[in-house]
Design a protein around this motif. Structure first.
Motif, mmCIF file in Angstrom:
data_model
loop_
_atom_site.group_PDB
_atom_site.id
_atom_site.type_symbol
_atom_site.label_atom_id
_atom_site.label_comp_id
_atom_site.label_asym_id
_atom_site.label_seq_id
_atom_site.Cartn_x
_atom_site.Cartn_y
_atom_site.Cartn_z
ATOM 1 N N CYS A 53 0.847 -1.201 0.000
ATOM 2 C CA CYS A 53 0.000 0.000 0.000
ATOM 3 C C CYS A 53 0.877 1.244 0.000
ATOM 4 N N SER A 54 1.884 1.235 0.877
ATOM 5 C CA SER A 54 2.729 2.409 1.036
ATOM 6 C C SER A 54 3.497 2.713 -0.252
ATOM 7 N N SER A 55 4.013 1.679 -0.889
ATOM 8 C CA SER A 55 4.803 1.877 -2.106
ATOM 9 C C SER A 55 3.976 2.481 -3.234
ATOM 10 N N GLY A 96 7.121 -4.667 5.593
ATOM 11 C CA GLY A 96 7.370 -5.986 5.023
ATOM 12 C C GLY A 96 8.314 -5.873 3.846
ATOM 13 N N ASP A 97 8.027 -4.903 2.996
ATOM 14 C CA ASP A 97 8.821 -4.671 1.790
ATOM 15 C C ASP A 97 10.302 -4.486 2.125
ATOM 16 N N SER A 98 10.600 -3.682 3.136
ATOM 17 C CA SER A 98 12.030 -3.426 3.354
ATOM 18 C C SER A 98 12.682 -4.280 4.421
ATOM 19 N N TYR A 126 1.407 -6.315 7.037
ATOM 20 C CA TYR A 126 1.280 -6.346 5.582
ATOM 21 C C TYR A 126 -0.110 -5.819 5.253
ATOM 22 N N GLY A 127 -0.168 -4.581 4.839
ATOM 23 C CA GLY A 127 -1.470 -3.978 4.593
ATOM 24 C C GLY A 127 -2.103 -4.479 3.310
ATOM 25 N N MET A 128 -1.330 -4.435 2.231
ATOM 26 C CA MET A 128 -1.897 -4.683 0.912
ATOM 27 C C MET A 128 -2.504 -6.073 0.773
#
Ligand SMILES: Cc1ncc(C[n+]2csc(CCOP(=O)(O)OP(=O)(O)O)c2C)c(N)n1
Lengths: 283, 380
Positions: A53-55, A96-98, A126-128
């Protein structure tokens, strides 16, 4: 203020995809205020995101924007920055991504001290994908994949960055927006790898499941649980337990990677030149 | 001294690939060491800074692939090199390069697999992975050299095709060619054709990053040049913005394939020996084409009408040429250092019109000319 920031946004991309109560827009706002304060050249600034979501923030921004693969934003950004050190490169990424799938790139970007600023949207989940636990989910918290509460201890992303070699580390929250914007300014100004960890709320995938109610309550939670670094030193470990320390957490001087590489090029080329002059003389 | 003597040198296949890429204008390399491709990285580490280019050893092959895409987006021609295990790790980002149309070249010096396999032994086991390694219906170009000089030429060609068609190109070598040393005479710089990506002519406000003309290939604005646009691996519209619109998503995917389908004449290259009257055709590529050539020669000495067909472009598949072979030959023999990965494609096109026979090895050894000759003798 909003109008002044509109020039940095792709207004035709709105409404955005984030849920009501989500803090991502606040982090994005802080980022744009930092960019505005520094008056970064829109044509010479690249913003790179991973997956989450953030990305997705990168898609709303009017720069050269790159939405990459899950966890790999820093590796893409490394290629951009090394190829063209004159560009400003900012990376946005989720926890999570980073720190899970992208954990390796995270520590190595920090180790190289390459001039990238990572704005890490830490929503503890992990939002997405709908609320699975991440390496930054506090132990005991519930997630769809931890229905009984996680038993895994979490990372401290800021400590991790510091230990790996980052030259600037700061942490803010979406409640303390001025601080957060200033930290991003400092991060971008730092010539080297900078981490700005932004504590942000995900009511939908984290708050709801962990009895934190809605976005407003989660913002107030940030207000009550954040301790500024200047005050944290005076508190005992017991008093700090469960608190989030915010402010500029770490700064050190170290050579920056792309500058070192440019020097290396210069040296190697000079050596080659003087070597060829020598052989000419011998002949 | 004649020019030939002057310029002749002993060269290794991996070195030729590296030098070819440099000659084509590659100025960025990101990689992670793996046998039998490591020499490419080592040469790049030494040569690039001298040329003002950049080399970086990344933390793994996923990061290497990501970094070359990033560098290429800024306008710098970019390369990585690897072998089986690393090639597997690169796949997700290769798909990104295909979807976002970012020129880049991946050298894969194949070794024996699956898994860690036999790291120093040759194989051709990644032929299908080169085609279908990343998920989804993506287009791909893969070139396959059979000699050191060809590794040089095809490295240049890989870079050129990547730039021209805005996509990842795989230089599919094998351990034999990668480590082979041969005497080569390289072309002079002014004899080398160099292709650069087409840049937009219109003003930034009028630029659609993913709107193509009749060539199927949109002009590419490099990051930092004043054209602000979005690059994503999501299905996207002509501006580059994400879309879930079925028609737009399909239009994009079909265009990605059209880039190749409309330009097959330019992309497909092949070589042949005594094919005109051939009744038995050996279809071989990479290192295996060397014993195949010898076998065909020996068969001719025995008055057998044998010929060699050698695709240098493995992907896209040379359908028209193989179709012609199917009408001409009684038998097509496909020797491969795998269990028949390319043979199934040949069979798909031949559709029973000729007999298709495999000669296969997966023991880490090169196929000998005698084995292929034996197969020829068995079918005449
Ligand atoms: C290789 C790969 N694995 C898994 C996914 C699925 N996926 C998409 S986003 C995501 C997690 C995102 O969480 P985080 O990074 O914390 O960002 P947030 O959505 O919370 O902002 C996952 C697992 C993916 N896209 N790619």
């Amino acid at each position: 203020m909003m109008e002044e920031l509109e020039r940095y946004l792709r207004m035709d991309r709105f409404p955005h995809m984030w849920c009501p109560g989500c803090g991502n827009g606040i982090v994005l706002g802080c980022m744009l205020r930092a960019i505005k304060k520094l008056d970064l050249d829109q044509d010479r600034t690249v913003i790179v995101g991973g997956i989450g979501c953030s990305s997705r923030a990168v898609g709303y921004l009017d720069f050269n924007t790159l939405h990459t693969t899950h966890g790999r934003a820093l590796a893409y950004a490394t290629g951009i920055k090394l190829a063209r050190p004159e560009l400003n490169v900012i990376v946005v990424s989720g926890d999570g991504d980073s720190t899970a799938i992208g954990g390796n790139h995270f520590i190595h970007a920090a180790r190289r001290n390459i001039d990238l600023t990572l704005v890490l949207f830490n929503n503890s989940i992990y939002g997405m994908t709908g609320g699975q636990y991440s390496p930054l989910t506090p132990v005991g918290k519930k997630a769809t994949t931890a229905p009984y509460g996680t038993i895994e201890p979490g990372f401290d992303a800021s400590e991790l960055a510091r230990a790996a070699g980052a030259t600037f580390v700061g942490r803010g929250t979406t409640y303390h927006t001025e601080l957060l914007a200033n930290l991003i300014v400092e991060g971008i100004q730092n010539k080297g790898f900078s981490l700005v960890e932004a504590i942000t709320a995900c009511p939908t995938a984290f708050g709801r499941r962990n009895k934190m109610k809605g976005g407003t309550e989660m913002l107030l939670w940030q207000k009550e649980n954040a301790v500024h670094i200047n005050r944290a030193g005076r508190l005992s470990p017991e008093e700090l337990d469960g608190k989030i320390v915010i402010g500029e957490l770490h700064r050190r001087e170290a050579p920056e990677y792309t500058e070192l590489y440019d020097k290396l090029i210069l040296n190697v080329q000079q050596e080659t030149q003087s070597a060829s002059i020598k052989t000419m003389k011998v002949e | 001294m004649s020019r030939v003597v002057e310029l002749a040198r002993l060269m290794q296949g991996n070195e030729a690939a590296a030098e070819g890429a440099l000659a084509a204008g590659v100025r960025f390399f990101a990689g992670y060491p793996i046998t039998p491709s490591t020499e490419v990285a080592e040469i790049m580490a030494e040569r690039l800074p001298r040329l003002g280019g950049k080399f970086i050893q990344m933390e793994d092959e996923i990061a290497s692939m990501a970094a070359i895409i990033g560098a290429s987006l800024t306008g710098v021609k970019s390369l990585t090199a690897t072998s089986g295990p690393g090639f597997s790790l690169m796949q997700e980002n290769i798909g990104f390069a295909a979807m976002a149309e970012v020129p880049c070249v991946i050298v894969n010096v194949q070794r024996s697999g699956p898994s860690t396999g036999m790291p120093t032994a040759p194989a051709q086991g990644d032929v299908m992975q080169a085609r279908w390694g990343t998920h989804g219906d993506h287009p791909v170009i893969a070139l396959c050299p059979s000699s050191v000089r060809e590794a040089y030429d095809l490295a240049i060609r890989s870079v050129n095709l990547a730039e021209k068609y805005r996509m990842p190109v795989i230089l599919l070598m094998d351990e034999v060619i990668g480590h082979l040393r041969e005497r080569v005479v390289l072309p002079l710089p002014d004899e080398i054709e160099i292709i650069n990506r087409r840049e937009p002519q219109e003003a930034p406000a009028d630029y659609y990053a993913y709107r193509a003309d009749e060539t199927g290939v949109p002009p590419m604005a490099n990051f930092g040049t004043g054209y602000r646009y979005h690059v994503t691996g999501l299905a996207h519209d002509e501006k580059g913005n994400p879309t879930n619109d079925p028609a737009r998503a399909e239009g994009l995917l079909l265009r990605l394939h059209d880039k190749l389908n409309l330009n097959l004449d330019d992309i497909l290259i092949e070589d042949s020996r005594s094919l005109d009257d051939a009744e038995v055709v050996v279809l071989a590529y990479g290192a295996t084409a060397r014993p195949a050539r010898q076998a065909v020669k020996e068969a001719r000495q025995q008055n057998i009408k044998a010929g060699l067909y050698r695709p240098l472009t493995l992907w896209p598949f040379p359908t028209a040429s193989v179709d012609r072979l199917a009408r001409q030959a009684r038998t097509i023999i496909v020797p491969e250092m795998n269990l028949g990965q390319y043979r199934i494609e040949v069979e798909r096109v031949v559709r029973g019109r000729a007999n298709v026979v495999g000669v296969n090895r997966v023991n880490g050894e090169l196929i000998a000319p005698g084995e292929i000759l034996q197969a020829i003798l068995e079918v005449v």
